[in-house]
Write a protein that holds these residues in place. Structure first.
Motif, PDB file in Angstrom:
ATOM      1  N   LEU A  13      14.783  38.859  23.187  1.00  0.00           N
ATOM      2  CA  LEU A  13      16.096  38.558  22.599  1.00  0.00           C
ATOM      3  C   LEU A  13      17.207  39.399  23.206  1.00  0.00           C
ATOM      4  CD1 LEU A  13      15.765  41.257  20.962  1.00  0.00           C
ATOM      5  CD2 LEU A  13      15.223  39.871  18.987  1.00  0.00           C
ATOM      6  N   GLY A  35      16.169  37.414  32.560  1.00  0.00           N
ATOM      7  CA  GLY A  35      16.143  38.878  32.441  1.00  0.00           C
ATOM      8  C   GLY A  35      15.382  39.482  33.599  1.00  0.00           C
ATOM      9  N   ARG A  43      22.537  40.557  37.679  1.00  0.00           N
ATOM     10  CA  ARG A  43      22.744  41.531  38.761  1.00  0.00           C
ATOM     11  C   ARG A  43      22.376  40.910  40.103  1.00  0.00           C
ATOM     12  NH1 ARG A  43      19.786  46.803  36.200  1.00  0.00           N
ATOM     13  NH2 ARG A  43      18.798  45.331  34.760  1.00  0.00           N
ATOM     14  N   VAL A  59      15.135  36.638  26.989  1.00  0.00           N
ATOM     15  CA  VAL A  59      16.565  36.747  26.697  1.00  0.00           C
ATOM     16  C   VAL A  59      16.980  36.031  25.407  1.00  0.00           C
ATOM     17  CG1 VAL A  59      18.847  36.127  27.630  1.00  0.00           C
ATOM     18  CG2 VAL A  59      17.141  37.154  29.127  1.00  0.00           C
ATOM     19  N   THR A  73       4.195  48.084  27.525  1.00  0.00           N
ATOM     20  CA  THR A  73       4.296  46.875  26.698  1.00  0.00           C
ATOM     21  C   THR A  73       5.025  45.765  27.438  1.00  0.00           C
ATOM     22  OG1 THR A  73       4.048  47.844  24.506  1.00  0.00           O
ATOM     23  CG2 THR A  73       5.481  45.930  24.669  1.00  0.00           C
ATOM     24  N   ARG A  99      22.807  34.525  35.869  1.00  0.00           N
ATOM     25  CA  ARG A  99      22.458  34.250  34.476  1.00  0.00           C
ATOM     26  C   ARG A  99      23.590  33.546  33.723  1.00  0.00           C
ATOM     27  NH1 ARG A  99      22.253  40.424  32.102  1.00  0.00           N
ATOM     28  NH2 ARG A  99      24.330  40.484  31.165  1.00  0.00           N
ATOM     29  N   ASN A 102      15.698  41.395  36.213  1.00  0.00           N
ATOM     30  CA  ASN A 102      15.627  42.807  36.607  1.00  0.00           C
ATOM     31  C   ASN A 102      15.052  43.710  35.527  1.00  0.00           C
ATOM     32  OD1 ASN A 102      16.758  43.569  39.338  1.00  0.00           O
ATOM     33  ND2 ASN A 102      18.294  42.100  38.629  1.00  0.00           N
ATOM     34  N   GLY A 103      14.817  43.167  34.346  1.00  0.00           N
ATOM     35  CA  GLY A 103      14.274  43.974  33.261  1.00  0.00           C
ATOM     36  C   GLY A 103      12.784  44.217  33.425  1.00  0.00           C
ATOM     37  N   GLY A 104      12.210  44.945  32.467  1.00  0.00           N
ATOM     38  CA  GLY A 104      10.788  45.288  32.538  1.00  0.00           C
ATOM     39  C   GLY A 104       9.902  44.062  32.478  1.00  0.00           C
ATOM     40  N   VAL A 105      10.114  43.208  31.459  1.00  0.00           N
ATOM     41  CA  VAL A 105       9.302  41.991  31.340  1.00  0.00           C
ATOM     42  C   VAL A 105       9.529  41.100  32.559  1.00  0.00           C
ATOM     43  CG1 VAL A 105       8.955  39.874  30.011  1.00  0.00           C
ATOM     44  CG2 VAL A 105       9.304  42.041  28.806  1.00  0.00           C
TER      45      VAL A 105
HETATM   46  P1  NDP Z   1      14.928  45.410  29.689  1.00  0.00           P
HETATM   47  O1  NDP Z   1      16.111  46.050  29.063  1.00  0.00           O
HETATM   48  O2  NDP Z   1      14.132  46.134  30.686  1.00  0.00           O
HETATM   49  O3  NDP Z   1      15.385  44.020  30.353  1.00  0.00           O
HETATM   50  C1  NDP Z   1      16.179  43.089  29.707  1.00  0.00           C
HETATM   51  C2  NDP Z   1      16.924  42.301  30.779  1.00  0.00           C
HETATM   52  O4  NDP Z   1      17.571  41.198  30.157  1.00  0.00           O
HETATM   53  C3  NDP Z   1      18.036  43.091  31.451  1.00  0.00           C
HETATM   54  O5  NDP Z   1      17.562  43.883  32.500  1.00  0.00           O
HETATM   55  C4  NDP Z   1      18.937  41.973  31.947  1.00  0.00           C
HETATM   56  O6  NDP Z   1      18.392  41.448  33.148  1.00  0.00           O
HETATM   57  C5  NDP Z   1      18.780  40.911  30.843  1.00  0.00           C
HETATM   58  N1  NDP Z   1      19.883  40.961  29.856  1.00  0.00           N
HETATM   59  C6  NDP Z   1      20.332  42.039  29.188  1.00  0.00           C
HETATM   60  N2  NDP Z   1      21.348  41.708  28.379  1.00  0.00           N
HETATM   61  C7  NDP Z   1      21.541  40.377  28.540  1.00  0.00           C
HETATM   62  C8  NDP Z   1      22.465  39.436  27.987  1.00  0.00           C
HETATM   63  N3  NDP Z   1      23.393  39.797  27.095  1.00  0.00           N
HETATM   64  N4  NDP Z   1      22.389  38.162  28.403  1.00  0.00           N
HETATM   65  C9  NDP Z   1      21.454  37.772  29.296  1.00  0.00           C
HETATM   66  N5  NDP Z   1      20.567  38.614  29.862  1.00  0.00           N
HETATM   67  C10 NDP Z   1      20.606  39.899  29.479  1.00  0.00           C
HETATM   68  O7  NDP Z   1      13.998  44.932  28.464  1.00  0.00           O
HETATM   69  P2  NDP Z   1      12.469  44.406  28.534  1.00  0.00           P
HETATM   70  O8  NDP Z   1      12.289  43.581  29.743  1.00  0.00           O
HETATM   71  O9  NDP Z   1      11.542  45.522  28.285  1.00  0.00           O
HETATM   72  O10 NDP Z   1      12.454  43.486  27.250  1.00  0.00           O
HETATM   73  C11 NDP Z   1      13.164  42.254  27.291  1.00  0.00           C
HETATM   74  C12 NDP Z   1      13.131  41.594  25.907  1.00  0.00           C
HETATM   75  O11 NDP Z   1      11.802  41.270  25.570  1.00  0.00           O
HETATM   76  C13 NDP Z   1      13.683  42.449  24.778  1.00  0.00           C
HETATM   77  O12 NDP Z   1      14.427  41.648  23.897  1.00  0.00           O
HETATM   78  C14 NDP Z   1      12.436  42.974  24.103  1.00  0.00           C
HETATM   79  O13 NDP Z   1      12.654  43.274  22.746  1.00  0.00           O
HETATM   80  C15 NDP Z   1      11.511  41.787  24.285  1.00  0.00           C
HETATM   81  N6  NDP Z   1      10.098  42.148  24.233  1.00  0.00           N
HETATM   82  C16 NDP Z   1       9.312  41.470  23.356  1.00  0.00           C
HETATM   83  C17 NDP Z   1       7.978  41.725  23.278  1.00  0.00           C
HETATM   84  C18 NDP Z   1       7.137  40.918  22.370  1.00  0.00           C
HETATM   85  O14 NDP Z   1       6.069  41.364  21.962  1.00  0.00           O
HETATM   86  N7  NDP Z   1       7.536  39.696  22.035  1.00  0.00           N
HETATM   87  C19 NDP Z   1       7.368  42.812  24.059  1.00  0.00           C
HETATM   88  C20 NDP Z   1       8.258  43.418  25.042  1.00  0.00           C
HETATM   89  C21 NDP Z   1       9.596  43.097  25.086  1.00  0.00           C
HETATM   90  P3  NDP Z   1      19.347  41.107  34.415  1.00  0.00           P
HETATM   91  O15 NDP Z   1      20.168  42.345  34.656  1.00  0.00           O
HETATM   92  O16 NDP Z   1      18.409  40.783  35.507  1.00  0.00           O
HETATM   93  O17 NDP Z   1      20.196  39.935  33.978  1.00  0.00           O
END
Ligand code: NDP
Length: 331
Positions: free
Chosen positions: A248, A159, A185, A225, A131, A203, A161-164
């Motif tokens: 979010l 975000g 990171r 984010v 997803t 960030r 480094n995250g999945g999206v």
């Molecule tokens: P991950 O946990 O893989 O990645 C989220 C990334 O966001 C983290 O790796 C980090 O990146 C950053 N992050 C985490 N906490 C914070 C914070 N407090 N402030 C700023 N940055 C932060 O999640 P996904 O990538 O899978 O999902 C990201 C978001 O997208 C989620 O909220 C999820 O619910 C939403 N989503 C929505 C979908 C939709 O249909 N609309 C579908 C899929 C996901 P780094 O370390 O690089 O800063």
């Protein structure tokens, strides 16, 4: 077909306290559906992390088998579009929330939710995308539909480094866009550059309350984010630009003003993957098959064991997982 089979099950007691366990279940524990699927691979998305940790009310039926994504093979079907042996992908539609999901050897699903897995994407790679990656593609498609082209200027990805974020960087760079990656990171800067980011920003530059309008820094953005970060991304988007918002991770609030919209004519493009219509899903997955660099996908994903799902889901919510994780169910 063997039963019982191993599954992760989320339960809730009379005091509404949630517990998670790995245990054996049978076909009678699966909810109704017209297609029975043998799950070949699954993954962990942010929403799965929320479901398993109970940090947000994702699960709305108990007991629940979580897992919002699977790639698998049809075992039995009474749905006209699917027959035994078909390879399918399932993303969302409330699976793992209100309908028993992917963290089990078998899933009984509604055929209207499924798409045929495109040739060229293995079950493993489909779940490395999952997803999160399919949502990245929906965001790219939203920016392109809006008319943003590589020559318009850089795209900021939050975000990172995250999945999206990691899949979005790979896709945008493959399509010729300059990418600015925003991350907490910075030690992963080399990794993000290897995916195609040309500039890395901290960030913290975006996460605090900002001004209604800032210096114009990018032509567009993909934001997973929310909260102050999205508000600041909007305030720093160039005249006529567009931002796709899908997440979010910082928060669900949006403390912004109308200034970027009424003085710079920018667009905020909402992206939802869960209830996205089938034609959009098929377009997104078809484009993932052609537009994604699979070497980069392999670099940003890792395989974990089924028994590590619960611990990894917690780590993901704590922001400790880089990129994507895949669980192969066949072994
Ligand atoms: P991950 O946990 O893989 O990645 C989220 C990334 O966001 C983290 O790796 C980090 O990146 C950053 N992050 C985490 N906490 C914070 C914070 N407090 N402030 C700023 N940055 C932060 O999640 P996904 O990538 O899978 O999902 C990201 C978001 O997208 C989620 O909220 C999820 O619910 C939403 N989503 C929505 C979908 C939709 O249909 N609309 C579908 C899929 C996901 P780094 O370390 O690089 O800063």
């Amino acid at each position: 077909m063997q039963q019982p089979f191993k599954a992760i099950v989320i339960s809730r007691d009379d005091d509404k306290v949630q517990s998670v366990e790995t245990r054996e279940i049978g076909f009678d524990d699966l909810m109704d559906g017209d297609v029975l699927v043998e799950v070949e691979a699954t993954t962990i998305n942010y929403k799965d992390g929320l479901a398993i940790t109970g940090k947000a009310p994702v699960v709305r039926r108990w007991p629940m088998v979580p897992g919002v994504d699977c790639a698998g093979t049809v075992i039995e079907s009474t749905h006209g579009d699917f027959k035994a042996g078909d390879e399918i992908i399932l993303n969302g539609w409330g699976v793992g929330e209100t309908h028993t999901g992917a963290y089990a050897r078998y899933a009984r699903l509604n055929g209207d939710w499924l798409i045929h897995r495109p040739a060229g994407i293995s079950a493993h790679d489909a779940m490395a995308i999952g997803t999160a990656g399919y949502t990245s593609m929906l965001c790219v498609m939203a920016l392109q539909r809006y008319g943003l082209k590589p020559e318009d200027g850089p795209i900021v990805v939050t975000g990172a480094n995250g999945g999206v974020g990691s899949v979005a960087i790979s896709l945008l760079s493959q399509l010729g866009y300059e990418v600015i990656a925003s991350t907490g990171r910075p030690q992963e800067a080399d990794f993000l550059k290897s995916l195609g980011a040309t500039e890395i920003i901290d960030r913290n530059e975006l996460s605090e309350p900002g001004r209604p309008l800032g210096k114009e820094r990018w032509a567009g953005g993909i934001d997973s984010v929310g909260s102050n970060t999205l508000a600041n991304v909007l305030s720093m988007t160039r005249y006529g630009g567009g931002v796709a918002a899908c997440g979010l991770a910082q928060g669900m609030d949006l403390p912004a003003t109308v200034m970027p919209f009424i003085l710079r004519g920018i667009a905020l493009l909402g992206v939802d993957s869960v209830m996205a219509p089938k034609h959009l899903r098929e377009e997104a997955w078809g484009r993932l098959a052609t537009d994604l660099d699979f070497d980069k996908l392999h670099a940003l994903s890792k395989t974990i064991a089924f028994d590590d799902i619960i611990a990894t889901a917690t780590a993901l919510i704590d922001g400790k997982i880089r990129g994507r994780v895949v669980i192969n169910m066949g072994g």
